[in-house]
Scaffold this motif. Structure first.
Motif, PDB file in Angstrom:
ATOM      1  N   ILE A 195       0.714  -1.375  -0.244  1.00 59.47           N
ATOM      2  CA  ILE A 195       0.061   0.049   0.363  1.00 59.47           C
ATOM      3  C   ILE A 195       0.561   1.398   0.010  1.00 59.47           C
ATOM      4  O   ILE A 195       1.993   1.141   0.815  1.00 59.47           O
ATOM      5  N   THR A 196       0.546   2.469  -0.603  1.00 64.09           N
ATOM      6  CA  THR A 196       1.381   3.586  -0.982  1.00 64.09           C
ATOM      7  C   THR A 196       0.038   4.308  -0.653  1.00 64.09           C
ATOM      8  O   THR A 196      -0.674   4.832  -1.571  1.00 64.09           O
ATOM      9  N   VAL A 197       0.600   6.091   0.011  1.00 64.20           N
ATOM     10  CA  VAL A 197      -0.201   6.900   0.952  1.00 64.20           C
ATOM     11  C   VAL A 197       0.647   7.966   0.022  1.00 64.20           C
ATOM     12  O   VAL A 197       1.462   8.106   0.002  1.00 64.20           O
ATOM     13  N   PHE A 198      -0.010   8.486  -0.833  1.00 61.01           N
ATOM     14  CA  PHE A 198       0.364  10.113  -1.767  1.00 61.01           C
ATOM     15  C   PHE A 198      -0.327  11.048  -1.244  1.00 61.01           C
ATOM     16  O   PHE A 198      -1.592  11.245  -1.390  1.00 61.01           O
ATOM     17  N   TRP A 199       0.517  12.502  -0.596  1.00 61.24           N
ATOM     18  CA  TRP A 199       0.148  13.488  -0.635  1.00 61.24           C
ATOM     19  C   TRP A 199       0.228  14.468  -2.112  1.00 61.24           C
ATOM     20  O   TRP A 199       0.755  15.061  -2.393  1.00 61.24           O
ATOM     21  N   GLY A 200      -1.384  14.670  -2.991  1.00 60.52           N
ATOM     22  CA  GLY A 200      -1.649  15.076  -3.139  1.00 60.52           C
ATOM     23  C   GLY A 200      -0.668  13.745  -4.787  1.00 60.52           C
ATOM     24  O   GLY A 200      -0.915  12.812  -4.735  1.00 60.52           O
ATOM     25  N   ASP A 201      -0.119  14.529  -5.334  1.00 64.67           N
ATOM     26  CA  ASP A 201       1.034  13.296  -6.202  1.00 64.67           C
ATOM     27  C   ASP A 201       2.290  12.931  -5.680  1.00 64.67           C
ATOM     28  O   ASP A 201       3.172  12.378  -6.425  1.00 64.67           O
ATOM     29  N   VAL A 202       2.992  13.613  -3.845  1.00 64.50           N
ATOM     30  CA  VAL A 202       3.853  13.393  -3.396  1.00 64.50           C
ATOM     31  C   VAL A 202       3.465  12.066  -1.966  1.00 64.50           C
ATOM     32  O   VAL A 202       2.826  12.091  -1.594  1.00 64.50           O
ATOM     33  N   PRO A 203       4.477  11.295  -2.668  1.00 60.99           N
ATOM     34  CA  PRO A 203       4.399   9.444  -1.962  1.00 60.99           C
ATOM     35  C   PRO A 203       5.003   9.749  -1.142  1.00 60.99           C
ATOM     36  O   PRO A 203       5.455  11.028  -0.293  1.00 60.99           O
ATOM     37  N   CYS A 204       4.110   9.761   0.413  1.00 59.54           N
ATOM     38  CA  CYS A 204       4.290  10.117   1.695  1.00 59.54           C
ATOM     39  C   CYS A 204       4.234   8.597   2.258  1.00 59.54           C
ATOM     40  O   CYS A 204       5.580   8.831   3.341  1.00 59.54           O
ATOM     41  N   ALA A 205       4.042   7.699   2.510  1.00 61.25           N
ATOM     42  CA  ALA A 205       4.163   6.671   3.052  1.00 61.25           C
ATOM     43  C   ALA A 205       3.508   5.307   1.946  1.00 61.25           C
ATOM     44  O   ALA A 205       3.566   5.310   1.674  1.00 61.25           O
ATOM     45  N   SER A 206       4.577   3.397   2.480  1.00 59.82           N
ATOM     46  CA  SER A 206       4.134   2.989   2.408  1.00 59.82           C
ATOM     47  C   SER A 206       4.846   1.804   2.890  1.00 59.82           C
ATOM     48  O   SER A 206       4.976   1.659   4.503  1.00 59.82           O
ATOM     49  N   LYS A 207       4.382   0.533   3.103  1.00 57.63           N
ATOM     50  CA  LYS A 207       3.652  -1.042   3.223  1.00 57.63           C
ATOM     51  C   LYS A 207       3.863  -2.404   2.780  1.00 57.63           C
ATOM     52  O   LYS A 207       2.569  -1.766   2.252  1.00 57.63           O
ATOM     53  N   ARG A 208       4.600  -3.019   3.468  1.00 55.62           N
ATOM     54  CA  ARG A 208       3.945  -3.591   2.096  1.00 55.62           C
ATOM     55  C   ARG A 208       3.189  -4.650   3.200  1.00 55.62           C
ATOM     56  O   ARG A 208       3.413  -4.659   4.159  1.00 55.62           O
ATOM     57  N   LEU A 209       2.160  -5.727   2.255  1.00 54.59           N
ATOM     58  CA  LEU A 209       1.361  -6.576   2.749  1.00 54.59           C
ATOM     59  C   LEU A 209       1.516  -8.215   3.501  1.00 54.59           C
ATOM     60  O   LEU A 209       3.083  -8.316   2.907  1.00 54.59           O
ATOM     61  N   SER A 210       1.131  -8.170   4.321  1.00 60.16           N
ATOM     62  CA  SER A 210       1.341  -9.467   4.432  1.00 60.16           C
ATOM     63  C   SER A 210      -0.015 -10.441   5.185  1.00 60.16           C
ATOM     64  O   SER A 210      -0.323  -9.717   4.935  1.00 60.16           O
ATOM     65  N   GLN A 211       0.636 -11.968   5.151  1.00 61.81           N
ATOM     66  CA  GLN A 211      -0.587 -12.855   5.836  1.00 61.81           C
ATOM     67  C   GLN A 211      -0.418 -12.675   6.987  1.00 61.81           C
ATOM     68  O   GLN A 211      -2.152 -13.010   6.917  1.00 61.81           O
ATOM     69  N   GLU A 212      -0.029 -12.787   7.196  1.00 61.52           N
ATOM     70  CA  GLU A 212      -0.387 -12.510   8.947  1.00 61.52           C
ATOM     71  C   GLU A 212      -1.193 -11.620   9.061  1.00 61.52           C
ATOM     72  O   GLU A 212      -2.197 -11.844  10.146  1.00 61.52           O
ATOM     73  N   LYS A 213      -1.499 -10.576   8.582  1.00 59.08           N
ATOM     74  CA  LYS A 213      -1.849  -9.065   9.305  1.00 59.08           C
ATOM     75  C   LYS A 213      -3.837  -8.844   8.374  1.00 59.08           C
ATOM     76  O   LYS A 213      -3.966  -7.912   7.826  1.00 59.08           O
ATOM     77  N   ALA A 214      -4.003  -9.775   7.290  1.00 54.74           N
ATOM     78  CA  ALA A 214      -4.565  -9.522   6.339  1.00 54.74           C
ATOM     79  C   ALA A 214      -6.167  -9.579   6.514  1.00 54.74           C
ATOM     80  O   ALA A 214      -6.859  -8.154   6.181  1.00 54.74           O
ATOM     81  N   SER A 215      -6.372 -10.218   7.541  1.00 53.66           N
ATOM     82  CA  SER A 215      -7.005  -9.672   8.111  1.00 53.66           C
ATOM     83  C   SER A 215      -7.814  -8.241   9.079  1.00 53.66           C
ATOM     84  O   SER A 215      -8.748  -7.487   9.664  1.00 53.66           O
TER      85      SER A 215
END
Length: 766
Positions: free
Chosen positions: A454-474
């Motif tokens: 997942i990646t989050v942008f402020w307008g078009d500027v990237p702010c943060a991202s995180k890799r998804l994991s099976q353990e936290k899918a729910s």
């Protein structure tokens, strides 16, 4: 914040049970937000902590109908391509109507196996809508497989039509979508476009190249509403209709008039309504402002008349349903004038109550309650709303997705997916330090978790991202603070993207195998606004508007204001009040009444040097000063003016207020009424307003502009002065002073306790 259990509390209890109380008091005072926890939901704006706790209890309960509804969003809405129809290329035919309204869109491109976008259109409550349909002009990739690709249209989340997608030799295609009237409601409506596009080549399926399967919607596409106008029935709840209507977007024929006395409260209320009504104008604003005696020069088709009751001509008093009493209440009366044209009279025996009546008309929640032609606005009733707004400001800038969108965000399909959150901030918003987001989300377990994120942008500027994991899918969470490089910038949206990669993507995946992600409606965003002002026409609203409301605006009129002057001020208020919410601050003073000691406002003035004594008073502060006779402007170090040219131009100048720190001033000047009219005609055109740049603009008789910059940037300054720091940080300083005092008292109390304990031990030892 560490939470102590009962067991721990017993172990750490201090003598005389004082330390625990001091510890709690110290935590609350030094970190008032700690009570929420670093990852806690931010309270909703305007709600108390008690309300927030109550909502948390509700969220902890078992599955609710709302939660079940969210789970249903994971189902792919695109139709089976085998069941989709051939696109309808014939424009629908309906019975003729008096009015049509077309809503056009920016170009949009959908990419990937599954992608979607929303197109919005608005239906006014005074429309008797007869039909709605969409014309979509589109292009598709030449690589898509038509037998396995389709597009589905949904109205307010209800699917209404599915069509096959097919490449047509590089030519643009057109299709029409009839929108069922039973799915259309008053207010905003959404038309969702969901594309399901598969790729094939000579060697088979190549869906991994997701950017190659695209559908592009052209900006010539539109949604058309055909309607008849309802009879307003003299209902105040219909305001601004019929005074403003979609079929006359320029407001031509509408006149806002004040009494010939042009009292301060009358002009302030008129300017407030001018800004509010101008939100509905299109490319041009033809609304007029004048005195009652000048109405005969305009022959209005609709009139809004604002006047102290004592100054209201008898011909209007005789038409009113009810006269105001001596309590200071204001009256709003919707009647017809002598020519059977709509007339709205706003009057009171108390000049200050007229602004409250204007605020009521601007406040939809209050206005909708007035279903008759007469409304009595009690004096001081607006103060409740003002106090509520102030209270809201103390906890404002905390939003959840439910606050903004009413629901969460749903993503369906493999590869890159993106959604926008359009932020409920005004155009004057600039992000301050300390912005934060807490996103709660879940996703399917059939992903390639080494490549999904997942990646989050402020307008078009990237702010943060995180890799998804099976353990936290729910149940996963991403918490981050806005990076320093976006502090001091503005954006109208947050973009949240998911890359949902599958380990083995089959050429014809079943719908049940489609990966999905869902961002919960409880996800929270904290967006504090910066307090600094910007003195530039590039910033359309600062400093005269803040949070969508007029920000301590003081209009200084000449002692005998002309219609040109009133209209010029009205147009500039329309420009700075593009969002014009009620309960802002607008004050009006005559030049002869102005006292510099009371100048802690953002000041706007207009006129000539000879007509407006205030302009003569501030002449030495202007970048382009008036000549001694007031008939022309003098040259300066940036531009040499010829004598003839200097007498035929109008100038708009922004400058720092000489009467108060961190305040601005706007001066609209000309050597005569003709040059002021040139300024007025220029400002009526909304497209020309976009050309205004820097802090000084010269407009000549041909409406050519010259933009210059005189206010120096503060980047080179070592820092603000002590006085500027005090002005900009008043609230923080007060809080710091209180917190410091409390800490000092606690320290003193601890010292006294320690001294008493020491004395007690000595006595025991003796």
């Amino acid at each position: 914040m560490t939470i102590l259990t009962d067991k721990h509390k017993k172990k750490t209890a201090a003598p005389r049970k004082i330390s625990t109380a001091f510890l709690l008091l110290f935590i609350v005072i030094t970190n008032p937000l700690a009570a929420y926890g670093s990852n806690a939901n931010v309270p909703e704006p305007g709600k108390t902590q008690e309300t927030t706790q109550e909502s948390v209890q509700q969220e902890s309960q078992p599955d609710t109908p709302e939660a079940q509804k969210e789970d249903q969003l994971h189902v792919l809405p695109a139709a089976d391509p085998d069941l989709a129809q051939i696109p309808d290329q014939n424009e629908p035919v309906y019975e003729p109507v008096s009015h049509t309204q077309d809503t056009f869109f920016y170009r949009k491109t959908l990419k990937g196996i599954y992608s979607s976008t929303d197109l919005y259109f608005y239906v006014e409550d005074y429309w008797d809508t007869k039909y709605v349909y969409a014309k979509i002009q589109y292009d598709v990739s030449q690589l898509i497989e038509s037998a396995a690709s389709s597009v589905t249209f949904s109205v307010n989340d209800v699917p209404v039509q599915s069509y096959k997608l097919e490449y047509k030799d590089g030519n643009s295609q057109i299709l029409y979508v009839k929108i069922p009237m039973d799915q259309v409601h008053t207010g905003f409506n959404s038309l969702s476009v969901s594309a399901y596009a598969r790729l094939f080549d000579e060697q088979g399926c190549v869906d991994d190249y997701s950017d190659a399967n695209w559908l592009s919607i052209a900006d010539t596409s539109y949604i058309r509403c055909g309607y008849e106008s309802r009879d307003p029935e003299h209902r105040i709840s219909y305001y601004p209709y019929p005074f403003m209507a979609a079929y006359e977007p320029a407001g031509k024929g509408l006149v806002i008039a004040v009494s010939d006395k042009a009292a301060s409260g009358e002009v302030a209320a008129a300017m407030n309504l001018m800004a509010d009504l101008s939100k509905h104008t299109g490319k041009r604003n033809d609304i007029e402002l004048c005195r009652i005696s000048d109405l005969k020069n305009y022959q209005p088709s609709e009139t809004i008349l604002i006047s102290d009751y004592n100054d209201l001509p008898s011909e209007y008093k005789d038409k009113m349903t009810k006269a105001p009493d001596s309590s200071g209440n204001a009256i709003v009366n919707f009647i017809d004038d002598s020519n059977a044209k709509p007339l709205l009279i706003i009057t009171s025996n108390d000049d200050s109550s007229l602004m409250e009546a204007a605020d009521m008309l601007m406040d939809e929640n209050r206005r909708k309650q007035e279903t008759g032609n007469l409304a009595v606005i009690e004096k001081g009733s607006g103060q409740l709303a003002v106090n509520a707004a102030k209270q809201s400001d103390m906890t404002a800038w905390n939003y959840t997705l439910e606050d903004i969108m009413g629901s969460g965000l749903s993503y369906v399909g493999p590869f890159h997916q993106e959604k926008y959150i359009y932020l409920p901030v005004s155009k004057d918003f600039v992000l301050a330090q300390g912005g934060k987001a807490v996103l709660k989300f879940r996703y399917s377990e059939n992903l390639d978790f080494k490549r999904s994120l997942i990646t989050v942008f402020w307008g078009d500027v990237p702010c943060a991202s995180k890799r998804l994991s099976q353990e936290k899918a729910s149940g996963d969470e991403l918490t981050f603070e806005m990076p320093g490089d976006v502090t001091g910038t503005s954006a109208s949206s947050l973009k949240i993207t998911f890359d949902l990669e599958l380990p083995d993507l089959l050429c014809t995946p079943r719908q049940s195998d489609m990966p999905w992600a869902y961002v919960s409606r409880e996800s929270a965003i904290f967006l504090p606004p910066a307090a600094d002002i910007t003195l530039s026409f590039d910033s359309r609203v600062s400093p005269f508007s803040r949070n969508g409301k007029f920000n301590d605006v003081l209009l200084i009129l000449s002692d005998e204001p002309t219609s040109v002057e009133l209209n010029l001020l009205g147009q500039i208020l329309a420009m700075y009040g593009e969002e014009a919410k009620p309960y802002g601050t607008i004050l009006v003073k005559r030049a002869g009444e102005f006292n510099g000691k009371e100048g802690d406002y953002n000041i706007i003035t207009a006129g000539t040097r000879n007509g407006n004594a205030f302009i003569s008073q501030i002449n030495n502060n202007l970048a382009f000063k008036f000549a001694q006779d007031g008939a022309s402007f003098e040259s300066n170090e940036q531009l040499v003016l010829s004598r003839e040219y200097a007498g035929k131009i109008g100038i708009m100048q922004l400058l720092k207020s000489p009467y108060s720190l961190n305040r601005g001033m706007l001066v609209l000047t000309g050597s005569n009424d003709e040059t002021l009219k040139n300024l007025l005609d220029y400002l009526r055109d909304s497209s020309k307003r976009e050309e205004l740049k820097k802090d000084c603009v010269i407009i000549d008789a041909s409406q050519n502009i010259t933009a210059l910059k005189f206010i120096k940037d503060e980047e080179g300054k070592e820092g603000p002065t002590l006085a500027e720091k005090l002005v900009r940080n008043r609230r923080s300083l007060v809080f710091t002073a209180i917190a410091t005092s409390a800490m000092f008292l606690m320290l003193l109390a601890v010292i006294i306790i320690l001294l008493r304990m020491r004395s007690y031990r000595k006595k025991n030892e003796e």
